[in-house]
Design a protein around this motif. Structure first.
Motif, PDB file in Angstrom:
ATOM      1  N   UNK A 135      44.923  33.669 -16.221  1.00  0.00           N
ATOM      2  CA  UNK A 135      43.849  34.500 -16.770  1.00  0.00           C
ATOM      3  C   UNK A 135      42.510  34.233 -16.083  1.00  0.00           C
ATOM      4  N   UNK A 136      42.444  33.162 -15.299  1.00  0.00           N
ATOM      5  CA  UNK A 136      41.176  32.787 -14.648  1.00  0.00           C
ATOM      6  C   UNK A 136      41.183  33.242 -13.195  1.00  0.00           C
ATOM      7  N   UNK A 137      40.126  33.899 -12.715  1.00  0.00           N
ATOM      8  CA  UNK A 137      40.039  34.268 -11.302  1.00  0.00           C
ATOM      9  C   UNK A 137      39.885  33.017 -10.445  1.00  0.00           C
ATOM     10  N   UNK A 138      40.244  33.145  -9.180  1.00  0.00           N
ATOM     11  CA  UNK A 138      40.167  31.989  -8.289  1.00  0.00           C
ATOM     12  C   UNK A 138      38.721  31.763  -7.839  1.00  0.00           C
ATOM     13  N   UNK A 139      37.900  31.487  -8.803  1.00  0.00           N
ATOM     14  CA  UNK A 139      36.490  31.192  -8.553  1.00  0.00           C
ATOM     15  C   UNK A 139      36.115  29.942  -9.334  1.00  0.00           C
ATOM     16  N   UNK A 140      35.272  29.115  -8.742  1.00  0.00           N
ATOM     17  CA  UNK A 140      34.824  27.895  -9.402  1.00  0.00           C
ATOM     18  C   UNK A 140      33.314  27.936  -9.548  1.00  0.00           C
ATOM     19  N   UNK A 141      32.849  27.586 -10.717  1.00  0.00           N
ATOM     20  CA  UNK A 141      31.408  27.555 -10.987  1.00  0.00           C
ATOM     21  C   UNK A 141      30.807  26.344 -10.272  1.00  0.00           C
ATOM     22  N   UNK A 142      30.387  26.536  -9.013  1.00  0.00           N
ATOM     23  CA  UNK A 142      29.893  25.417  -8.202  1.00  0.00           C
ATOM     24  C   UNK A 142      28.608  24.825  -8.761  1.00  0.00           C
ATOM     25  N   UNK A 143      27.709  25.675  -9.268  1.00  0.00           N
ATOM     26  CA  UNK A 143      26.487  25.152  -9.865  1.00  0.00           C
ATOM     27  C   UNK A 143      26.820  24.326 -11.107  1.00  0.00           C
ATOM     28  N   UNK A 144      27.757  24.819 -11.903  1.00  0.00           N
ATOM     29  CA  UNK A 144      28.200  24.054 -13.066  1.00  0.00           C
ATOM     30  C   UNK A 144      28.801  22.724 -12.661  1.00  0.00           C
ATOM     31  N   UNK A 145      29.575  22.707 -11.561  1.00  0.00           N
ATOM     32  CA  UNK A 145      30.156  21.464 -11.050  1.00  0.00           C
ATOM     33  C   UNK A 145      29.061  20.457 -10.690  1.00  0.00           C
ATOM     34  N   UNK A 146      28.053  20.935  -9.963  1.00  0.00           N
ATOM     35  CA  UNK A 146      26.969  20.052  -9.545  1.00  0.00           C
ATOM     36  C   UNK A 146      26.223  19.478 -10.747  1.00  0.00           C
ATOM     37  N   UNK A 147      25.979  20.319 -11.746  1.00  0.00           N
ATOM     38  CA  UNK A 147      25.234  19.860 -12.926  1.00  0.00           C
ATOM     39  C   UNK A 147      26.057  18.871 -13.757  1.00  0.00           C
ATOM     40  N   UNK A 148      27.355  19.139 -13.938  1.00  0.00           N
ATOM     41  CA  UNK A 148      28.180  18.251 -14.758  1.00  0.00           C
ATOM     42  C   UNK A 148      28.388  16.918 -14.060  1.00  0.00           C
ATOM     43  N   UNK A 149      28.347  16.892 -12.731  1.00  0.00           N
ATOM     44  CA  UNK A 149      28.430  15.622 -12.004  1.00  0.00           C
ATOM     45  C   UNK A 149      27.170  14.785 -12.241  1.00  0.00           C
ATOM     46  N   UNK A 150      26.016  15.452 -12.306  1.00  0.00           N
ATOM     47  CA  UNK A 150      24.744  14.733 -12.474  1.00  0.00           C
ATOM     48  C   UNK A 150      24.609  14.075 -13.848  1.00  0.00           C
ATOM     49  N   UNK A 151      25.238  14.654 -14.872  1.00  0.00           N
ATOM     50  CA  UNK A 151      25.082  14.115 -16.233  1.00  0.00           C
ATOM     51  C   UNK A 151      25.680  12.710 -16.354  1.00  0.00           C
ATOM     52  N   UNK A 152      26.997  12.530 -16.138  1.00  0.00           N
ATOM     53  CA  UNK A 152      27.529  11.168 -16.244  1.00  0.00           C
ATOM     54  C   UNK A 152      26.988  10.237 -15.167  1.00  0.00           C
ATOM     55  N   UNK A 153      26.652  10.789 -13.973  1.00  0.00           N
ATOM     56  CA  UNK A 153      26.099   9.942 -12.915  1.00  0.00           C
ATOM     57  C   UNK A 153      24.777   9.334 -13.355  1.00  0.00           C
ATOM     58  N   UNK A 154      23.887  10.163 -13.911  1.00  0.00           N
ATOM     59  CA  UNK A 154      22.592   9.662 -14.353  1.00  0.00           C
ATOM     60  C   UNK A 154      22.706   8.665 -15.483  1.00  0.00           C
ATOM     61  N   UNK A 155      23.528   8.990 -16.495  1.00  0.00           N
ATOM     62  CA  UNK A 155      23.678   8.102 -17.647  1.00  0.00           C
ATOM     63  C   UNK A 155      24.327   6.782 -17.234  1.00  0.00           C
ATOM     64  N   UNK A 156      25.424   6.867 -16.479  1.00  0.00           N
ATOM     65  CA  UNK A 156      26.143   5.656 -16.084  1.00  0.00           C
ATOM     66  C   UNK A 156      25.286   4.760 -15.214  1.00  0.00           C
ATOM     67  N   UNK A 157      24.579   5.347 -14.256  1.00  0.00           N
ATOM     68  CA  UNK A 157      23.729   4.551 -13.372  1.00  0.00           C
ATOM     69  C   UNK A 157      22.610   3.874 -14.153  1.00  0.00           C
ATOM     70  N   UNK A 158      21.999   4.598 -15.087  1.00  0.00           N
ATOM     71  CA  UNK A 158      20.905   4.018 -15.881  1.00  0.00           C
ATOM     72  C   UNK A 158      21.397   2.862 -16.743  1.00  0.00           C
ATOM     73  N   UNK A 159      22.560   3.051 -17.377  1.00  0.00           N
ATOM     74  CA  UNK A 159      23.076   2.009 -18.257  1.00  0.00           C
ATOM     75  C   UNK A 159      23.585   0.808 -17.465  1.00  0.00           C
ATOM     76  N   UNK A 160      24.251   1.086 -16.342  1.00  0.00           N
ATOM     77  CA  UNK A 160      24.789   0.001 -15.527  1.00  0.00           C
ATOM     78  C   UNK A 160      23.683  -0.871 -14.928  1.00  0.00           C
ATOM     79  N   UNK A 161      22.594  -0.237 -14.506  1.00  0.00           N
ATOM     80  CA  UNK A 161      21.540  -0.981 -13.802  1.00  0.00           C
ATOM     81  C   UNK A 161      20.300  -1.226 -14.661  1.00  0.00           C
ATOM     82  N   UNK A 162      20.308  -0.722 -15.901  1.00  0.00           N
ATOM     83  CA  UNK A 162      19.130  -0.849 -16.750  1.00  0.00           C
ATOM     84  C   UNK A 162      18.709  -2.281 -16.987  1.00  0.00           C
ATOM     85  N   UNK A 163      19.680  -3.177 -17.165  1.00  0.00           N
ATOM     86  CA  UNK A 163      19.343  -4.576 -17.424  1.00  0.00           C
ATOM     87  C   UNK A 163      18.692  -5.221 -16.200  1.00  0.00           C
ATOM     88  N   UNK A 164      19.170  -4.856 -15.006  1.00  0.00           N
ATOM     89  CA  UNK A 164      18.610  -5.428 -13.777  1.00  0.00           C
ATOM     90  C   UNK A 164      17.276  -4.783 -13.417  1.00  0.00           C
TER      91      UNK A 164
END
Length: 478
Positions: free
Chosen positions: A194-223
């Motif tokens: 039911x899905x066309x062979x198209x990928x929401x590239x902007x959505x991909x970029x944004x969803x990558x930034x969310x866990x990247x930002x949170x994980x990096x902040x929490x991992x390095x916040x103490x240092x």
């Protein structure tokens, strides 16, 4: 491949997926005990070597949703093969890395591969096995994968103390190649037609930034310092990307994640309980590692041996969850897992007799393992099969990202508290708090489930379908 009988094909799919997930789980849990050895061998600090774990978790958290949706849209067979190949290549890179920089990059490659393997594997099984055997197949797959979880600390401690940490990665290569070959021969092509062979590239970029930002902040916040500009910038990037992602997905013609998924209350309950179980598992294993080696003075190999009992029950939790799912609703199984896990964590904090530590630790492993393992099965029971990859990717993103946040938060609390209090007192306080929270959420899940029954949103009791599977229980309009 076309000449295969359905039974032969299903067996091949099972072997390919189970071996791939076994590799991912073994690799992840084996490396925790190897970090000090990596630091000593490469001549870096333990804090720097911790990036071997952080980079892997970051890559997985960022690409779970992307991997699951790529499989649904472009084909699950190709996405699975690509994920296994990336994981195998990353393993070779890790095993032969001359320094920390190359090792971290190779771990990122491994993580991206694993991020494709996990959600696509679940959707491959969901779309290959019929309704009557699907839940049992998923439970068995997770059971095999959890054997990797069980062996991980033992293998990691043994290799680190013996031939060296690089053999953890070398061991992954032949197993990954076996999985790749079997998948190439047996895994059929399937996708969301039911899905066309198209990928929401902007959505991909944004969803990558969310866990990247949170994980990096929490991992390095103490240092870096929790109020430092770098930490605050990472959090700001994550929040901004998250808001923009929601706006984008509401307007996108073919969204990466259909936000209507979160109107499915049983799916939300399963995801919440599964995420909390994974957070509890990550924290409990981390605290047990510190306790066994720092307080009890056990060697990495002996500490890994102690982990065998709880890890064995984690392995058993996969098939156990599938069996319980034949007689109970997915949300009911998740609530039961929360009760077992919460009581186990709270009791573990009060154990003073050494011989009692192992069985209580094993009880924790059973509850926590059942929670995060069965969540993967349960999501497939409460969503439509054609959205299996998407639902699995969203679940796994929550599991890994929140697990990493819990781990980093625990490390920060220990670092801030141990100068004033004995380490074991701090460990016990964290376990008690975690146990209470898990129990409280299990009660909430049960209360919401009963409320949905009274409103007629789900069936008032478990319904066994042909072959023993529990009927799907999405809310109306989900």
């Amino acid at each position: 491949m076309r000449a295969e009988t359905p039974a032969v094909r299903r067996r091949g799919v099972f072997v390919a997926v189970a071996v791939a997930l076994f590799c991912v789980q073994l690799d992840f849990f084996a490396l925790n005990l190897a970090v000090p050895g990596i630091a000593a061998d490469l001549g870096v600090t333990v804090s720097a070597a911790q990036w071997v774990l952080s980079a892997y978790m970051l890559a997985i958290g960022c690409f779970f949703v992307v991997g699951g949706r790529v499989g649904d849209v472009f084909g699950r067979r190709g996405a699975l093969l690509a994920g296994i190949a990336l994981f195998a290549a990353g393993s070779v890179g890790c095993a032969s890395a001359p320094g920390l920089g190359v090792l971290v990059v190779a771990r990122i490659v491994q993580g991206v591969g694993a991020a494709f393997v996990f959600p696509v594997s679940v959707s491959v099984v969901t779309n290959t096995f019929p309704d009557g055997t699907r839940a049992r197949a998923l439970g068995a797959v997770f059971g095999v994968a959890n054997i990797g979880t069980a062996l991980g600390p033992f293998v990691g401690g043994g290799f680190t103390q013996g031939p060296g940490w690089r053999w953890i990665f070398w061991a992954m290569v032949p197993l990954s190649l076996l999985s790749l070959f079997v998948a190439l021969v047996h895994v059929p092509h399937s996708r969301d037609v039911s899905a066309p062979r198209e990928l929401d590239l902007l959505g991909c970029a944004l969803i990558v930034c969310v866990p990247a930002g949170v994980t990096l902040a929490v991992e390095r916040g103490d240092a870096w310092g929790w109020g430092s500009a770098r930490t605050l910038l990472c959090f700001a990037v994550a929040v901004t990307a998250g808001v923009l992602f929601l706006v984008r997905e509401r307007r996108a013609r073919h969204p990466l994640v259909d936000l209507r998924l979160f109107r499915n209350v049983p799916y939300v309950l399963v995801t919440a309980m599964g995420s909390l179980s994974n957070m509890g598992y990550a924290v409990t294993v981390f605290l047990a590692t510190l306790y066994l080696q720092g307080v009890r003075g056990l060697s990495p190999l002996l500490a890994g041996t102690v982990f065998l009992a709880p890890a064995l029950l984690v392995a058993v939790s996969g098939p156990l969850g599938a069996r319980l799912g034949r007689y109970m609703r997915p949300t009911a199984v998740m609530a039961l897992a929360g009760v077992v896990a919460g009581t186990g964590m709270y009791a573990l904090a009060g154990v003073e007799v050494w011989w009692l530590y192992v069985p209580v630790f094993a009880w924790c492993g059973l509850g926590l393992g059942l929670g995060w393992t069965f969540s993967g099965v349960a999501t497939q029971q409460v969503v439509a099969p054609e959205r299996a990859g998407e639902a699995s990717g969203v679940l796994l993103t929550f599991l890994v990202t929140l697990g990493g946040i819990a781990l980093a938060g625990t490390a920060a609390v220990i670092s801030a508290s141990t100068p004033q209090r004995p380490p074991e007192d701090v460990y016990d306080a964290i376990l008690r708090l975690g146990g209470v929270v898990v129990l409280a959420v299990a009660v909430v899940v049960t209360a919401v489930r009963h409320r949905l029954e009274r409103l007629g949103r789900i069936t008032p009791r478990a319904v066994r379908a042909v072959g023993g599977d529990t009927a799907r229980e999405p809310g109306r309009g989900s």
